[in-house]
Scaffold this motif. Structure first.
Motif, mmCIF file in Angstrom:
data_model
loop_
_atom_site.group_PDB
_atom_site.id
_atom_site.type_symbol
_atom_site.label_atom_id
_atom_site.label_comp_id
_atom_site.label_asym_id
_atom_site.label_seq_id
_atom_site.Cartn_x
_atom_site.Cartn_y
_atom_site.Cartn_z
ATOM 1 N N ASP A 136 22.709 45.648 32.457
ATOM 2 C CA ASP A 136 22.671 44.223 32.785
ATOM 3 C C ASP A 136 24.002 43.552 32.433
ATOM 4 O O ASP A 136 24.871 44.138 31.796
ATOM 5 N N LYS A 137 24.116 42.302 32.876
ATOM 6 C CA LYS A 137 25.346 41.517 32.730
ATOM 7 C C LYS A 137 25.906 41.546 31.308
ATOM 8 O O LYS A 137 27.109 41.643 31.108
ATOM 9 N N ARG A 138 25.015 41.389 30.321
ATOM 10 C CA ARG A 138 25.475 41.277 28.937
ATOM 11 C C ARG A 138 26.125 42.567 28.460
ATOM 12 O O ARG A 138 27.154 42.539 27.777
ATOM 13 N N GLU A 139 25.516 43.703 28.837
ATOM 14 C CA GLU A 139 26.088 44.983 28.446
ATOM 15 C C GLU A 139 27.431 45.192 29.141
ATOM 16 O O GLU A 139 28.379 45.697 28.540
ATOM 17 N N LEU A 140 27.499 44.808 30.418
ATOM 18 C CA LEU A 140 28.762 44.960 31.164
ATOM 19 C C LEU A 140 29.852 44.101 30.518
ATOM 20 O O LEU A 140 31.001 44.524 30.398
ATOM 21 N N ALA A 141 29.469 42.899 30.081
ATOM 22 C CA ALA A 141 30.442 42.020 29.418
ATOM 23 C C ALA A 141 30.922 42.668 28.114
ATOM 24 O O ALA A 141 32.107 42.615 27.792
ATOM 25 N N ARG A 142 29.989 43.282 27.391
ATOM 26 C CA ARG A 142 30.367 43.974 26.146
ATOM 27 C C ARG A 142 31.318 45.130 26.447
ATOM 28 O O ARG A 142 32.279 45.371 25.720
ATOM 29 N N ALA A 143 31.034 45.860 27.525
ATOM 30 C CA ALA A 143 31.898 46.981 27.900
ATOM 31 C C ALA A 143 33.302 46.487 28.231
ATOM 32 O O ALA A 143 34.297 47.086 27.829
ATOM 33 N N ARG A 144 33.377 45.338 28.941
ATOM 34 C CA ARG A 144 34.688 44.801 29.338
ATOM 35 C C ARG A 144 35.535 44.428 28.123
ATOM 36 O O ARG A 144 36.753 44.410 28.206
ATOM 37 N N GLU A 145 34.883 44.102 27.008
ATOM 38 C CA GLU A 145 35.643 43.766 25.807
ATOM 39 C C GLU A 145 36.391 44.974 25.246
ATOM 40 O O GLU A 145 37.282 44.820 24.416
ATOM 41 N N GLN A 146 35.991 46.173 25.673
ATOM 42 C CA GLN A 146 36.564 47.383 25.071
ATOM 43 C C GLN A 146 37.888 47.789 25.720
ATOM 44 O O GLN A 146 38.593 48.625 25.195
ATOM 45 N N PHE A 147 38.172 47.249 26.904
ATOM 46 C CA PHE A 147 39.402 47.702 27.581
ATOM 47 C C PHE A 147 40.170 46.539 28.191
ATOM 48 O O PHE A 147 39.620 45.448 28.390
ATOM 49 N N GLY A 148 41.449 46.814 28.449
ATOM 50 C CA GLY A 148 42.273 45.876 29.202
ATOM 51 C C GLY A 148 42.837 46.609 30.401
ATOM 52 O O GLY A 148 42.886 47.844 30.410
ATOM 53 N N LEU A 149 43.247 45.857 31.424
ATOM 54 C CA LEU A 149 43.811 46.497 32.617
ATOM 55 C C LEU A 149 45.105 45.792 32.987
ATOM 56 O O LEU A 149 45.166 44.569 33.038
ATOM 57 N N VAL A 150 46.135 46.614 33.238
ATOM 58 C CA VAL A 150 47.411 46.078 33.709
ATOM 59 C C VAL A 150 47.576 46.505 35.164
ATOM 60 O O VAL A 150 47.503 47.690 35.478
ATOM 61 N N PHE A 151 47.752 45.509 36.037
ATOM 62 C CA PHE A 151 47.767 45.761 37.474
ATOM 63 C C PHE A 151 49.172 46.106 37.972
ATOM 64 O O PHE A 151 50.168 45.715 37.372
ATOM 65 N N GLN A 152 49.194 46.759 39.103
ATOM 66 C CA GLN A 152 50.465 47.054 39.758
ATOM 67 C C GLN A 152 51.208 45.757 40.104
ATOM 68 O O GLN A 152 52.410 45.660 39.915
ATOM 69 N N ASN A 153 50.463 44.775 40.603
ATOM 70 C CA ASN A 153 51.084 43.500 41.000
ATOM 71 C C ASN A 153 50.931 42.419 39.937
ATOM 72 O O ASN A 153 50.905 41.233 40.266
ATOM 73 N N ALA B 169 46.125 40.730 24.095
ATOM 74 C CA ALA B 169 45.677 39.571 23.307
ATOM 75 C C ALA B 169 44.174 39.597 23.047
ATOM 76 O O ALA B 169 43.689 38.941 22.133
ATOM 77 N N LEU B 170 43.438 40.332 23.870
ATOM 78 C CA LEU B 170 41.983 40.408 23.674
ATOM 79 C C LEU B 170 41.606 41.549 22.719
ATOM 80 O O LEU B 170 40.421 41.834 22.530
ATOM 81 N N ASN B 171 42.619 42.211 22.145
ATOM 82 C CA ASN B 171 42.399 43.324 21.214
ATOM 83 C C ASN B 171 41.478 44.405 21.767
ATOM 84 O O ASN B 171 40.477 44.769 21.123
ATOM 85 N N PRO B 172 41.783 44.938 22.941
ATOM 86 C CA PRO B 172 40.919 45.971 23.501
ATOM 87 C C PRO B 172 41.100 47.294 22.770
ATOM 88 O O PRO B 172 42.107 47.490 22.083
ATOM 89 N N ARG B 173 40.125 48.183 22.923
ATOM 90 C CA ARG B 173 40.247 49.505 22.309
ATOM 91 C C ARG B 173 41.125 50.414 23.155
ATOM 92 O O ARG B 173 41.687 51.386 22.653
ATOM 93 N N ALA B 174 41.164 50.161 24.452
ATOM 94 C CA ALA B 174 41.972 51.001 25.339
ATOM 95 C C ALA B 174 42.627 50.144 26.407
ATOM 96 O O ALA B 174 42.114 49.095 26.771
ATOM 97 N N LEU B 175 43.777 50.612 26.875
ATOM 98 C CA LEU B 175 44.469 49.901 27.951
ATOM 99 C C LEU B 175 44.595 50.814 29.159
ATOM 100 O O LEU B 175 44.994 51.973 29.035
ATOM 101 N N TYR B 176 44.246 50.269 30.317
ATOM 102 C CA TYR B 176 44.441 50.996 31.566
ATOM 103 C C TYR B 176 45.651 50.409 32.293
ATOM 104 O O TYR B 176 45.836 49.185 32.318
ATOM 105 N N PHE B 177 46.432 51.276 32.897
ATOM 106 C CA PHE B 177 47.577 50.824 33.685
ATOM 107 C C PHE B 177 47.467 51.416 35.086
ATOM 108 O O PHE B 177 47.364 52.637 35.239
ATOM 109 N N ASP B 178 47.484 50.550 36.087
ATOM 110 C CA ASP B 178 47.421 51.030 37.472
ATOM 111 C C ASP B 178 48.818 50.958 38.091
ATOM 112 O O ASP B 178 49.243 49.901 38.537
#
Lengths: 217, 270
Positions: free
Chosen positions: B97-114, B181-190
């Motif tokens: 559900d939404k709440r779990e997905l929101a919790r999951a999003r707190e664990q990572f950050g994403l850096v976009f190509q653009n 700035a959101l202190n994620p546990r992991a960072l993704y770079f595309d």
């Protein structure tokens, strides 16, 4: 009749025109938002409804819509019209008509925001509401300002249509004065006042555009 | 103590048997991936091989058709994002559900190509807005962290500029600061440097190297082979929606076992 007297009468009418103008903006600018959101909704019936509404409002004359709003309570519901009904009908007709045009402008703005903005907001954890108010709306406002300016200037002139159902705005007054004074002067004066008012509108729009000019994308 | 180490080494993200199709073409075919804390994983491979789709599924921008995806939180608890419907591993994936997905999003950050910085906000606002609005943290603390991050990214003096006043390299570094700035546990770079010229690419890669040296958990989709070889602990070569080869950077890039990997690397002269 002295020019000063005519000018005074026209000014009274002008105040009514300005009121139509302001009430229409106050009503139609916010009302356009839900219509635009409905129009871009992925829920088909809602989108279809918004599309039909916009099509009807743009596809029929504002003057005719004003008559319908004015007479419908009496002919459809048998409600007795009061002296205030004219004014109410005029404002309602203007608002529902202009909201349709504004909704289409909002839609063009909404659809011009790159998907990457929504995706960045989503990954950062913004809710849908936060994304709309903090990320999307400010950018849409900048992009639609020129198109909104066009519409707002048209609205200033469209207020003269209210004469059709007998609202005593500036054009009605000018027409009456021309007939009674057998002079073209009132028309010229009314034209000057519309123009001056629109120059003020242009000035305000220009300032707003300048204020949002601190970035480009 | 033993327990602490176990929690410490639990994968930050765990993806298994992921499948994803777009209109009949199978983009991801049975992909599995685990990333340990502090690990730097580079994903390389030809365009259209499924790298970006994989990243988009990991970051919840796309939904898996099948498979399982979970994140582990800082407190060691597991956040199940998607799992097969029922006991059959081939069943369609069902999402939390939404709440779990929101919790999951707190664990990572994403850096976009653009980059996808917010053009109407200053660099400082870009970095501070999500911590303030999403995480509801205090302004003074967020401001301090934002300054620190921008300094680290070499962006002191750019705080009050808007993105259009920055170079591409500066924009990308600002977007890395925004993600951190959101202190994620992991960072993704595309493909974080694909929109940049070689000089600006260098600036951004230096920042990534610095982050790697600080044990930041990172998954980087990249075409920068030298960078992958030098910085990544593990390299995954993807093609045709499958993991063709996976292993330590030295092995995959230095002595690839598969013909397809060799052919791909050969084109880069690596």
């Amino acid at each position: 009749m002295a020019i000063a007297t005519m000018a005074e009468m026209l000014c009274d009418g002008f105040m009514i025109s300005v009121q139509i103008f302001l009430w229409t903006l106050v009503g139609a600018i916010p009302l356009g938002i839900p219509i635009a959101l409905a129009r871009v909704s992925r829920f088909r019936p809602l989108s279809w409804l918004a599309r039909a509404y916009i099509s009807l409002m743009r596809g029929t004359p504002l003057m005719l819509q004003m008559f319908e709003v004015y007479f419908a309570p009496y002919y459809v519901f048998g409600i007795q019209l009061s002296p205030a009904s004219k004014w109410q009908a005029c404002i309602i007709a203007f608002i529902i008509n202009y909201a349709a045009y504004f909704a289409e402008i909002y839609r063009s703005g909404l659809q011009s925001i790159p998907r990457g903005q929504y995706e960045a907001a989503e990954v950062l954890g913004y809710s849908h509401g936060q994304t709309f108010t903090r990320i999307v709306m400010p950018q849409v406002a900048k992009r639609i300002l020129p198109a909104m300016g066009n519409e707002v200037i048209t609205l200033v002139k469209d207020t003269s249509l209210a004469f059709a159902i007998g609202v005593a705005e500036m054009f009605s007054t000018a027409k009456a004065l021309v007939a009674s004074q057998r002079s073209m002067m009132p028309f010229a004066m009314a034209a000057a006042m519309y123009w001056v008012f629109n120059m003020a509108v242009e000035f305000v729009l220009g300032r707003a555009e300048k204020k949002m000019d601190y970035y480009h994308d | 103590m033993t327990n602490d180490i176990q929690t410490e080494m639990r994968p930050v993200v765990r993806l298994s048997n992921a499948r994803k199709a777009f209109g009949g073409s199978q983009v991801l075919k049975d992909i599995s991936l685990e990333v340990l804390p502090g690990e730097v994983v580079a994903i390389i491979g030809p365009s259209g091989g499924g790298k970006s789709t994989l990243l988009r599924c990991l970051t919840l921008l796309e939904r898996l058709d099948g498979g399982a995806l979970s994140y582990s939180a800082k407190d060691g608890s597991e956040i199940v994002v998607a799992r097969p419907d029922g006991d059959d591993p081939d069943a369609p994936a069902v999402y939390a559900d939404k709440r779990e997905l929101a919790r999951a999003r707190e664990q990572f950050g994403l850096v976009f190509q653009n980059f996808n910085l917010f053009p109407h906000m200053t660099v400082m606002q870009n970095v501070m807005d999500a911590p303030l609005v999403v995480q509801r943290r205090g302004r003074a603390e967020v401001e301090g962290q934002a300054h620190e991050l921008l300094c680290k990214m070499g962006l002191e003096g750019c705080e009050e500029k808007v993105p259009c006043q920055l170079s591409g390299g500066q924009q990308q570094r600002a977007s890395i600061a925004r993600a951190l700035a959101l202190n994620p546990r992991a960072l993704y770079f595309d493909e974080p440097t694909s929109a940049l010229d070689p000089e600006l690419t260098g600036e951004v890669l230096r920042v990534l190297k610095q982050l790697a040296a600080e044990d930041t958990t990172m998954v980087v989709v990249t075409h920068e082979m030298a960078f992958a070889r030098e910085v990544a602990d593990r390299v995954i070569f993807m093609d045709g929606g499958v993991t063709v080869e996976e292993g330590p950077a030295e092995q995959v890039m230095g002595a690839p076992r598969h013909e397809r990997t060799r052919a791909f690397l050969g084109r880069f002269g690596a």
